[in-house]
Design a protein around this motif. Structure first.
Motif, mmCIF file in Angstrom:
data_model
loop_
_atom_site.group_PDB
_atom_site.id
_atom_site.type_symbol
_atom_site.label_atom_id
_atom_site.label_comp_id
_atom_site.label_asym_id
_atom_site.label_seq_id
_atom_site.Cartn_x
_atom_site.Cartn_y
_atom_site.Cartn_z
ATOM 1 N N LEU A 16 -1.922 3.446 -2.175
ATOM 2 C CA LEU A 16 -3.076 3.174 -1.250
ATOM 3 C C LEU A 16 -3.691 3.116 -0.298
ATOM 4 N N ALA A 17 -2.286 3.983 0.444
ATOM 5 C CA ALA A 17 -2.328 3.779 2.378
ATOM 6 C C ALA A 17 -2.850 5.029 2.037
ATOM 7 N N GLU A 18 -2.908 6.160 1.417
ATOM 8 C CA GLU A 18 -3.664 6.967 1.676
ATOM 9 C C GLU A 18 -4.972 7.532 1.639
ATOM 10 N N PHE A 19 -5.764 6.109 1.189
ATOM 11 C CA PHE A 19 -7.597 5.443 1.103
ATOM 12 C C PHE A 19 -7.943 4.983 2.333
ATOM 13 N N GLN A 20 -9.111 5.624 3.123
ATOM 14 C CA GLN A 20 -9.210 5.581 4.190
ATOM 15 C C GLN A 20 -9.788 3.999 4.547
ATOM 16 N N MET A 21 -10.618 3.777 3.485
ATOM 17 C CA MET A 21 -10.478 2.204 4.482
ATOM 18 C C MET A 21 -9.629 1.097 4.053
ATOM 19 N N VAL A 22 -8.940 1.166 2.890
ATOM 20 C CA VAL A 22 -7.100 0.577 3.191
ATOM 21 C C VAL A 22 -6.880 1.167 4.967
ATOM 22 N N GLN A 23 -7.135 2.222 4.986
ATOM 23 C CA GLN A 23 -6.631 2.226 6.813
ATOM 24 C C GLN A 23 -7.026 1.625 7.701
ATOM 25 N N GLY A 24 -8.540 1.362 7.365
ATOM 26 C CA GLY A 24 -9.250 0.506 8.342
ATOM 27 C C GLY A 24 -8.641 -0.883 8.224
ATOM 28 N N HIS A 25 -8.462 -1.692 6.439
ATOM 29 C CA HIS A 25 -7.719 -2.744 6.997
ATOM 30 C C HIS A 25 -6.846 -2.758 7.677
ATOM 31 N N ILE A 26 -5.671 -1.930 7.655
ATOM 32 C CA ILE A 26 -4.143 -1.439 8.119
ATOM 33 C C ILE A 26 -4.642 -1.961 9.497
ATOM 34 N N ALA A 27 -5.834 -1.187 10.053
ATOM 35 C CA ALA A 27 -6.206 -0.717 11.286
ATOM 36 C C ALA A 27 -6.505 -2.528 11.587
ATOM 37 N N VAL A 31 1.108 -0.966 -0.154
ATOM 38 C CA VAL A 31 0.242 -0.012 -0.034
ATOM 39 C C VAL A 31 0.846 1.070 -0.007
ATOM 40 N N ASN A 32 2.036 1.483 0.373
ATOM 41 C CA ASN A 32 3.562 2.429 0.137
ATOM 42 C C ASN A 32 3.874 2.254 -1.071
ATOM 43 N N LEU A 33 3.529 1.555 -1.875
ATOM 44 C CA LEU A 33 4.300 1.635 -2.874
ATOM 45 C C LEU A 33 2.811 1.673 -4.495
ATOM 46 N N ARG A 34 1.984 0.779 -3.689
ATOM 47 C CA ARG A 34 0.889 1.059 -5.053
ATOM 48 C C ARG A 34 0.183 2.481 -4.900
ATOM 49 N N GLU A 35 -0.470 2.543 -6.912
ATOM 50 C CA GLU A 35 -0.956 4.288 -6.588
ATOM 51 C C GLU A 35 -1.726 3.483 -7.964
ATOM 52 N N VAL A 36 -3.560 4.939 -6.619
ATOM 53 C CA VAL A 36 -4.106 3.855 -7.612
ATOM 54 C C VAL A 36 -4.771 5.559 -8.511
ATOM 55 N N GLN A 37 -4.754 5.910 -9.721
ATOM 56 C CA GLN A 37 -5.449 7.757 -9.722
ATOM 57 C C GLN A 37 -5.005 8.592 -9.046
ATOM 58 N N GLY A 38 -3.648 8.017 -9.292
ATOM 59 C CA GLY A 38 -2.311 9.722 -8.692
ATOM 60 C C GLY A 38 -2.311 8.935 -7.393
ATOM 61 N N THR A 39 -3.254 8.332 -6.267
ATOM 62 C CA THR A 39 -3.156 8.151 -5.256
ATOM 63 C C THR A 39 -2.662 6.921 -4.478
#
Length: 389
Positions: A278-289, A268-276
């Protein structure tokens, strides 16, 4: 790099922290790209390597020493670290301990000198032969017989799903000696490989390859000196061994989960989706939490159980069951979430999380399936309530 802050928890002593540090360095050097193509040879090589490096010394008591118990925290730390690096390395170490656990806890000095001297340095491979076709977690339903005949016992029956079956040098085997029905009629024995009447009739293949086999015993004679403990104590011996090693199964699951979280964090700290990222998406952060929280909760249960046993508790059945149930179930979820965060790469053969996905599944079954652990926890809790504890 996996989180190491848990090593500062009060469950551990400085010797445990040193053990974890030394094993981490050894694993990083020696467990890179282990060839799993030939599972039997890979396991044999791993046992030798672990023995040569001194790690198998922790798998059994020292026959020349005074200790009669195993350090469960050390066992758990070793399994967690090995599992994080390589699942087959964890398996190889774990079976050296489980296979000789009854010898460590109940064996005579002669039995310990004969077998533990070899298994503790990786010169002999051990196995734990408990499961039968009709009695997996229902140990009391075992039907394999051991009939006394003069100075011998004669074994007849079948064992299945036996880890290290086909490559082991010794088997801790449980059979019915006719003393009483159910759990009270079982006894434990040390059975060497290759004796007349003992046959490996089938090698079993699984989604994460391990040496597994179905064993057949037909009028197989072993000396009476092969009996572990007293006749009729087999169920007690088996449960005492599982009390020690169930928390270590949970520790292996914890190691798998930590590896999956590490892989997810890298992704998630390397992969981008539409220039952002993955680590910046709140849903992804929820999974990490969720993943991080469940790993810490698992670790607390694992090392509570291990600490209790090392502190002198005679039995930790409830705590061990809780650790195994929660940690294996949560590891499955953590790994599944990591696969999801990897997208298509997560199911590609050879991807770290794809391998973890296959490796974790068996841990929810062996040494007592998850539903069985729930029954154990409920019965222990109800009994404590009735007793006013």
């Amino acid at each position: 790099m996996s989180d190491k802050t848990y090593l500062q928890w009060p469950f551990f002593e400085d010797r445990h922290r040193q053990l974890a540090e030394e094993l981490e360095s050894w694993s990083a050097e020696h467990l890179i790209n282990i060839d799993h193509g030939d599972t039997d040879n890979a396991c044999k090589s791993l046992v030798k390597a672990l023995g040569k490096a001194g790690w198998c010394l922790h798998s059994a008591v020292d026959p020349a020493g005074s200790a009669t118990t195993l350090d469960v925290r050390s066992l758990c730390l070793i399994r967690e670290t090995l599992a994080r690096h390589d699942g087959l390395a964890d398996f190889a170490f774990a079976m050296q301990g489980l296979g000789t656990g009854a010898v460590s806890l109940f064996g005579t000095k002669d039995q310990q000198n004969e077998w533990l001297t070899a298994t503790r340095v990786g010169e002999a491979i051990a196995a734990f032969a408990l499961t039968e076709p009709q009695s997996g977690s229902d140990v009391a339903n075992s039907t394999m017989s051991a009939t006394r005949d003069g100075n011998d016992y004669v074994l007849n029956g079948e064992k299945t799903w036996i880890s290290n079956g086909g490559i082991a040098d010794l088997y801790t085997l449980f059979a019915r000696t006719g003393d009483a029905p159910g759990a009270k009629g079982l006894s434990a024995f040390i059975v060497p490989a290759g004796i007349p009447g003992f046959e490996v009739v089938e090698r079993l293949q699984t989604i994460a390859p391990h040496p597994l086999a179905r064993l057949q015993f037909t009028d197989c004679r072993i000396p009476a000196s092969a009996l572990l403990g007293q006749q009729g104590e087999g169920f007690k011996i088996a449960m005492s061994v599982l009390d020690v090693f169930r928390p270590t199964v949970a520790a292996a699951a914890l190691g798998f989960a930590r590896r999956a979280l590490d892989a997810a964090l890298d992704r998630v700290n390397l992969r981008e989706v539409q220039g952002t990222l993955l680590a910046e998406f709140q849903m992804v952060q929820g999974h990490i939490a969720d993943m991080s929280m469940n790993i810490d909760a698992s670790a607390l249960l694992v090392y509570r159980a291990a600490w209790l046993k090392d502190s002198g508790a005679s039995r930790i059945t409830r705590e061990a069951a809780m650790a195994k149930l929660f940690s294996t179930e949560q590891a499955q979820k953590v790994i599944d979430q990591s696969v999801q965060l990897h997208g298509g790469d997560g199911v590609r053969t050879g991807c770290v999380v794809e391998k973890l996905y296959r490796e974790i599944r068996a841990l929810r079954i062996y040494e007592g399936a998850s539903d069985v652990q729930k029954i154990i926890i409920a019965r222990q809790t109800l009994a404590a309530h009735r007793d006013g504890k």
